[in-house]
Design an enzyme around this catalytic site. Structure first.
Site, mmCIF file in Angstrom:
data_model
loop_
_atom_site.group_PDB
_atom_site.id
_atom_site.type_symbol
_atom_site.label_atom_id
_atom_site.label_comp_id
_atom_site.label_asym_id
_atom_site.label_seq_id
_atom_site.Cartn_x
_atom_site.Cartn_y
_atom_site.Cartn_z
ATOM 1 N N THR A 137 -7.243 6.714 -4.360
ATOM 2 C CA THR A 137 -7.937 6.175 -5.262
ATOM 3 C C THR A 137 -9.428 5.977 -4.971
ATOM 4 O O THR A 137 -9.618 5.409 -3.901
ATOM 5 C CB THR A 137 -7.295 4.845 -6.153
ATOM 6 O OG1 THR A 137 -6.073 5.266 -6.276
ATOM 7 C CG2 THR A 137 -8.073 4.618 -7.357
ATOM 8 N N GLU A 255 7.772 8.299 -3.808
ATOM 9 C CA GLU A 255 6.870 7.029 -4.244
ATOM 10 C C GLU A 255 7.373 6.575 -5.486
ATOM 11 O O GLU A 255 7.364 5.436 -5.770
ATOM 12 C CB GLU A 255 5.204 7.481 -4.267
ATOM 13 C CG GLU A 255 4.563 6.189 -4.712
ATOM 14 C CD GLU A 255 2.975 6.355 -4.372
ATOM 15 O OE1 GLU A 255 2.605 7.387 -3.988
ATOM 16 O OE2 GLU A 255 2.202 5.212 -4.809
ATOM 17 N N ARG A 256 7.490 7.478 -6.611
ATOM 18 C CA ARG A 256 7.859 7.130 -8.053
ATOM 19 C C ARG A 256 9.122 6.385 -7.930
ATOM 20 O O ARG A 256 9.360 5.287 -8.839
ATOM 21 C CB ARG A 256 7.623 8.072 -8.882
ATOM 22 C CG ARG A 256 6.138 8.585 -8.966
ATOM 23 C CD ARG A 256 5.508 9.675 -9.558
ATOM 24 N NE ARG A 256 3.989 9.688 -9.643
ATOM 25 C CZ ARG A 256 3.311 10.633 -9.611
ATOM 26 N NH1 ARG A 256 3.597 11.784 -9.929
ATOM 27 N NH2 ARG A 256 2.029 10.542 -9.482
ATOM 28 N N THR A 379 -0.182 6.005 -13.756
ATOM 29 C CA THR A 379 0.112 5.425 -14.792
ATOM 30 C C THR A 379 1.315 5.950 -15.442
ATOM 31 O O THR A 379 1.530 6.939 -15.491
ATOM 32 C CB THR A 379 -1.089 5.133 -15.646
ATOM 33 O OG1 THR A 379 -1.236 6.498 -16.104
ATOM 34 C CG2 THR A 379 -2.316 4.853 -14.868
#
Ligand SMILES: Cc1cc2nc3c(=O)[nH]c(=O)nc-3n(C[C@H](O)[C@H](O)[C@H](O)COP(=O)(O)OP(=O)(O)OC[C@H]3O[C@@H](n4cnc5c(N)ncnc54)[C@H](O)[C@@H]3O)c2cc1C
Length: 391
Positions: A137, A255-256, A379
């Site tokens: 990010t 990761e999710r 998100t």
């Protein structure tokens, strides 16, 4: 505590929770209760863990459990990582950034690193000498990672990196950072490359603020700045430039899934501590568990958490034993379980009344810590976009 978070639901033990996974979970729980929990208030206040805890975690087998033994790991699978991250959620030390180090950063090196890179970095990650972070990010690019501006230009056998990153978990402590860069900005996603920066003594690298967050206070989350940072071209992950986006897409499902795992573990803890609380607290001459509203609320939450747990176990089963979890199902796990976690924690706080709003009660901190789970790792809106594309 009366009810144990790992037993509150009574879901059958899944096949992936083999005896060694269960043993690791018990060991991790004991370690976190003995070595982390007593200091956790202080870590929350200082907004960072003591570095020594990482090394202690390494000594106790909590780092790189799923990395092969030849690289200093314990030779396990994601099931072992799940055992550790569930222990973190059940004990309630949610700001400990080892899950990101273990099941996000280390796998990039394992899957895309050369033999030399793996031998150089993974054993030190297993001891805690190197703490990992991943810097995707930027101030101007979050959901839309194609908009990353950090550049890496070749200069002989070096890359020269310029740019800035923000919201980076473990950002103050990390000394091995995987950076998402553009090696060829004209190619868009195809010009994206992952480059490892070892930050100790690295000229041109600077850490910015340890960011002041709503929750997860004990985790250091930071800005990072790269000003003419020179690293050898051998720090590129992958066999050639331009593979970064594909590498990210391949690793993001784990990761999710991991965010889903921590979500369900924290939801189980919320139900356990709330069930205890409502038996103790009295109003109108009786324990509040005796009001039908309390019973119905907790019955609903337990039912939904059970559905969530069964879904998470199914996802891990596919990931570990079923040839890999597809990105769509991983997105479902991240979005749905983190939404569920937020709902459960909010309802549990309500059942605590005013005490639930007091920071000295664990449910208050859980309320603050839960919120970000719907934001990071992509998100929940982005998760729905990914799911919708499969329709
Ligand atoms: C505590 C914390 C830790 C983090 N750790 C890391 C880390 O270790 N490494 C790292 O690289 N990043 C990390 N992040 C960053 C995180 O992944 C991003 O914040 C997240 O991906 C969202 O990006 P953004 O903040 O720029 O929001 P934006 O992209 O600006 O989104 C703002 C809003 O717009 C919505 N939106 C955006 N695009 C669409 C669309 N196409 N359709 C519908 N809605 C859309 C979003 O869902 C959101 O609601 C962390 C963030 C936090 C808060």
């Amino acid at each position: 505590m009366g009810l144990r978070p790992d037993e509150v639901l009574g879901v059958a033990k899944p096949d992936w929770k083999t005896d060694d996974v269960v043993m690791l979970e018990e060991m991790a729980t004991k370690f976190l209760e003995a070595e982390v929990l007593p200091h956790y208030e202080r870590f929350e206040k200082q907004e960072i863990f003591d570095r020594s805890i990482w090394e202690l975690a390494g000594e106790n087998g909590l780092l790189c459990a799923s990395m092969p033994e030849e690289y200093g790991g314990a030779g396990g699978t994601y099931a072992h990582e799940s055992a550790i991250l569930e222990a973190i959620g059940h004990v309630g030390v949610d700001g400990f950034g080892i899950a990101l180090h273990n099941s996000i950063v280390a796998p990039y090196i394992l899957h895309y690193g050369s033999q030399e890179q793996k031998q150089k970095w993974l054993p030190k990650m297993a001891t805690g000498e190197l703490i990992g972070a991943i810097a995707m990010t930027e101030p101007g690019a979050g959901s839309d990672l194609q908009g990353v501006k950090t550049s890496a230009k070749r200069d002989g056998n070096h890359y020269v990196i310029n740019g800035s990153k923000t919201f980076i978990t473990n950002g103050q402590l990390a000394n091995l950072i995987i950076i998402v860069t553009k090696t060829d900005p004209s190619l868009g996603a195809k010009g994206t490359s992952l480059i490892v920066v070892e930050t100790d003594g690295q000229e041109g690298f600077e850490r910015g603020r340890n960011l002041d967050k709503v929750g997860l206070k004990s985790n250091d989350t930071s800005e990072l700045f790269f000003n003419e940072v020179r690293v050898p071209t051998s720090n590129l992950l992958g066999t050639e430039e331009g593979q970064g986006f594909v590498q990210l897409m391949q690793q993001l499902p784990q990761e999710r899934l991991q965010i889903g795992g921590s979500a369900i573990a924290m939801a189980e803890r919320a139900i356990a501590i709330t069930s205890d609380y409502v038996k103790e607290r009295k109003a109108f001459g009786k324990a509040i568990i005796e009001f039908q509203n309390t019973q119905f609320k907790l019955a609903e939450l337990k039912t939904e958490a059970t559905i969530g747990r069964v879904f998470y176990n199914h996802c891990v089963e596919r990931h570990v034993n079923g040839g890999g979890l597809d990105p769509v199902t991983a997105s479902m796990a991240k979005y749905w379980l983190s939404d569920l976690q937020n709902k459960i924690v909010d309802e549990c706080l309500q059942l605590h009344g005013g005490y639930g709003y007091m920071n000295e009660f664990p449910i208050a901190r859980m309320f603050r810590d839960a919120r970000v789970q719907r934001i990071y790792g992509g998100t929940n809106e982005i998760m729905k976009l990914l799911i919708a594309r499969s329709l």
